[in-house]
Design an enzyme around this catalytic site. Structure first.
Site, PDB file in Angstrom:
ATOM      1  N   TYR A 288      -6.585  -3.730  -3.845  1.00  0.00           N
ATOM      2  CA  TYR A 288      -5.218  -3.773  -3.301  1.00  0.00           C
ATOM      3  C   TYR A 288      -4.199  -3.822  -4.456  1.00  0.00           C
ATOM      4  O   TYR A 288      -3.199  -3.098  -4.456  1.00  0.00           O
ATOM      5  CB  TYR A 288      -5.097  -5.011  -2.412  1.00  0.00           C
ATOM      6  CG  TYR A 288      -3.809  -5.137  -1.641  1.00  0.00           C
ATOM      7  CD1 TYR A 288      -3.600  -4.409  -0.474  1.00  0.00           C
ATOM      8  CD2 TYR A 288      -2.812  -6.007  -2.055  1.00  0.00           C
ATOM      9  CE1 TYR A 288      -2.417  -4.545   0.244  1.00  0.00           C
ATOM     10  CE2 TYR A 288      -1.634  -6.153  -1.344  1.00  0.00           C
ATOM     11  CZ  TYR A 288      -1.433  -5.420  -0.186  1.00  0.00           C
ATOM     12  OH  TYR A 288      -0.269  -5.556   0.525  1.00  0.00           O
TER      13      TYR A 288
ATOM     14  N   LYS B 207      -1.245  -1.130  -5.315  1.00  0.00           N
ATOM     15  CA  LYS B 207       0.172  -1.508  -5.252  1.00  0.00           C
ATOM     16  C   LYS B 207       0.854  -1.371  -6.616  1.00  0.00           C
ATOM     17  O   LYS B 207       2.037  -1.014  -6.693  1.00  0.00           O
ATOM     18  CB  LYS B 207       0.311  -2.930  -4.712  1.00  0.00           C
ATOM     19  CG  LYS B 207      -0.146  -3.068  -3.251  1.00  0.00           C
ATOM     20  CD  LYS B 207       0.641  -2.184  -2.318  1.00  0.00           C
ATOM     21  CE  LYS B 207       0.330  -2.399  -0.852  1.00  0.00           C
ATOM     22  NZ  LYS B 207       1.100  -1.524   0.031  1.00  0.00           N
TER      23      LYS B 207
HETATM   24  P1  NDP Z   1       0.127  -4.220   9.393  1.00  0.00           P
HETATM   25  O1  NDP Z   1      -1.348  -4.285   9.247  1.00  0.00           O
HETATM   26  O2  NDP Z   1       0.812  -5.085  10.393  1.00  0.00           O
HETATM   27  O3  NDP Z   1       0.590  -2.711   9.642  1.00  0.00           O
HETATM   28  C1  NDP Z   1       0.086  -1.675   8.868  1.00  0.00           C
HETATM   29  C2  NDP Z   1       0.456  -0.370   9.508  1.00  0.00           C
HETATM   30  O4  NDP Z   1      -0.082   0.713   8.721  1.00  0.00           O
HETATM   31  C3  NDP Z   1      -0.124  -0.232  10.903  1.00  0.00           C
HETATM   32  O5  NDP Z   1       0.848   0.344  11.724  1.00  0.00           O
HETATM   33  C4  NDP Z   1      -1.304   0.699  10.688  1.00  0.00           C
HETATM   34  O6  NDP Z   1      -1.648   1.502  11.788  1.00  0.00           O
HETATM   35  C5  NDP Z   1      -0.750   1.599   9.600  1.00  0.00           C
HETATM   36  N1  NDP Z   1      -1.808   2.355   8.952  1.00  0.00           N
HETATM   37  C6  NDP Z   1      -2.907   1.864   8.332  1.00  0.00           C
HETATM   38  N2  NDP Z   1      -3.676   2.865   7.891  1.00  0.00           N
HETATM   39  C7  NDP Z   1      -3.033   4.019   8.220  1.00  0.00           C
HETATM   40  C8  NDP Z   1      -3.334   5.392   8.049  1.00  0.00           C
HETATM   41  N3  NDP Z   1      -4.426   5.790   7.403  1.00  0.00           N
HETATM   42  N4  NDP Z   1      -2.462   6.310   8.545  1.00  0.00           N
HETATM   43  C9  NDP Z   1      -1.340   5.917   9.209  1.00  0.00           C
HETATM   44  N5  NDP Z   1      -1.011   4.638   9.404  1.00  0.00           N
HETATM   45  C10 NDP Z   1      -1.849   3.693   8.927  1.00  0.00           C
HETATM   46  O7  NDP Z   1       0.681  -4.494   7.915  1.00  0.00           O
HETATM   47  P2  NDP Z   1       2.066  -5.040   7.379  1.00  0.00           P
HETATM   48  O8  NDP Z   1       3.172  -4.660   8.266  1.00  0.00           O
HETATM   49  O9  NDP Z   1       1.875  -6.429   6.976  1.00  0.00           O
HETATM   50  O10 NDP Z   1       2.142  -4.213   6.017  1.00  0.00           O
HETATM   51  C11 NDP Z   1       2.939  -3.058   5.862  1.00  0.00           C
HETATM   52  C12 NDP Z   1       2.967  -2.730   4.378  1.00  0.00           C
HETATM   53  O11 NDP Z   1       3.504  -3.838   3.663  1.00  0.00           O
HETATM   54  C13 NDP Z   1       1.576  -2.481   3.794  1.00  0.00           C
HETATM   55  O12 NDP Z   1       1.649  -1.439   2.850  1.00  0.00           O
HETATM   56  C14 NDP Z   1       1.250  -3.786   3.111  1.00  0.00           C
HETATM   57  O13 NDP Z   1       0.340  -3.615   2.052  1.00  0.00           O
HETATM   58  C15 NDP Z   1       2.618  -4.207   2.624  1.00  0.00           C
HETATM   59  N6  NDP Z   1       2.729  -5.634   2.345  1.00  0.00           N
HETATM   60  C16 NDP Z   1       2.568  -6.566   3.338  1.00  0.00           C
HETATM   61  C17 NDP Z   1       2.665  -7.912   3.045  1.00  0.00           C
HETATM   62  C18 NDP Z   1       2.506  -8.981   4.075  1.00  0.00           C
HETATM   63  O14 NDP Z   1       2.556 -10.158   3.712  1.00  0.00           O
HETATM   64  N7  NDP Z   1       2.341  -8.672   5.336  1.00  0.00           N
HETATM   65  C19 NDP Z   1       2.939  -8.355   1.679  1.00  0.00           C
HETATM   66  C20 NDP Z   1       3.094  -7.302   0.732  1.00  0.00           C
HETATM   67  C21 NDP Z   1       2.998  -5.993   1.067  1.00  0.00           C
HETATM   68  P3  NDP Z   1      -2.784   1.076  12.876  1.00  0.00           P
HETATM   69  O15 NDP Z   1      -2.072   0.129  13.789  1.00  0.00           O
HETATM   70  O16 NDP Z   1      -3.125   2.376  13.531  1.00  0.00           O
HETATM   71  O17 NDP Z   1      -3.899   0.463  12.114  1.00  0.00           O
END
Ligand code: NDP
Length: 245
Positions: A153, A157
């Protein structure tokens, strides 16, 4: 020169839930046309219907370059050329390096980093033609400082930050900015996987003493696409309650 009157046509990858959903909502409320994509059509269509008539959901796997190109063509037909791209889709497969399987490494790099390459390449041509564009990559404070148990990860990032700084240099003269947002601990389904003890240990290290909300990240993403941020490019902005200090 900035083109502040441009109509924003936004793509938020992974916009079905979590931070991506909050970004889509913020843009939709500001009057932008918003495309959201996710793996599941059912989820994105549900989210789109909740966010209003200027939001449309698309099923697209952003790790599949052909699916990405097809997605951009569909958005072009439905809304016009994407000029704000939020590379938000992301996953984690946390484990210690000695236990990490090839699939854990590859799926995280593919979803978090390669997808941004595919989407930026698909978006850049239209942005260059318009001589205006805003790209925001969803990185993480883990991309700034690393974290044991998250080598895959962290690499994805940190890669997003360096990728974005390089692309920012390529596109700056075309009035296209590329920035990264680095959230800390944000309350979403991704962090719900942590145990209560793990959550408490993280919150203890956050100077502001609380977790962040998806909306607090979305506001910074929207700022970076707004006229107020017209002279910011190549930046990586922590949104973390001070955790990365
Ligand atoms: P979630 O797991 O809640 O949401 C992730 C989203 O990405 C989902 O809608 C998922 O779709 C989608 N997704 C995953 N794989 C794919 C793919 N191959 N194609 C299309 N869509 C995809 O995560 P967060 O909202 O927490 O995270 C969003 C971003 O923020 C990420 O990049 C994460 O790394 C980053 N982030 C989050 C933090 C946190 O504390 N939450 C901290 C730092 C960064 P599906 O529902 O279909 O799986």
């Amino acid at each position: 020169m900035s083109n502040d009157n441009v109509e924003q046509i936004v793509l938020v990858t992974g916009g079905g839930r979590g931070i991506g959903r909050a970004c889509a909502q913020a843009f939709a409320e500001s009057g932008a046309k918003v495309a959201i994509c996710d793996l599941s059509l059912e989820v994105v269509e549900q989210t789109a219907s909740e966010l209003g008539s200027n939001v449309k959901g698309y099923a697209a796997d952003v790790t599949d370059r052909e699916a990405v190109d097809k997605l951009f063509k569909s958005i072009e037909q439905d809304f016009g050329t994407v000029n704000v791209l939020v590379n938000n889709a992301g996953i984690n497969r946390d484990t210690l390096l000695m236990r990490m399987k090839d699939a854990d490494w590859e799926s995280v790099i593919q979803t978090n980093l390669n997808s941004a390459f595919y989407c930026c390449r698909a978006a850049a041509r239209g942005m260059i033609k318009q001589r205006w564009g805003r790209i925001v990559n969803m990185s993480s404070i883990i991309g700034l400082r690393g974290q044991g148990g998250q080598t895959n990860y962290a690499a994805s990032k940190a890669g997003l930050i360096a990728f974005g700084k390089s692309l920012a240099q390529e596109l700056a003269s075309r009035n296209i900015t590329v920035n990264a947002v680095c959230p800390g601990y944000i309350e979403t389904s991704m962090t719900n996987e942590l145990s209560d003890e793990q959550k408490a240990a993280i919150v203890e290290r956050v100077p502001m003493g609380r977790v962040g909300s998806p909306e607090e990240v979305a506001r910074v993403v929207q700022f970076l696409a707004s006229p107020a941020a017209s002279y910011i490019t190549g930046a990586a902005i922590p949104v973390d309650g001070g955790l990365a200090m």
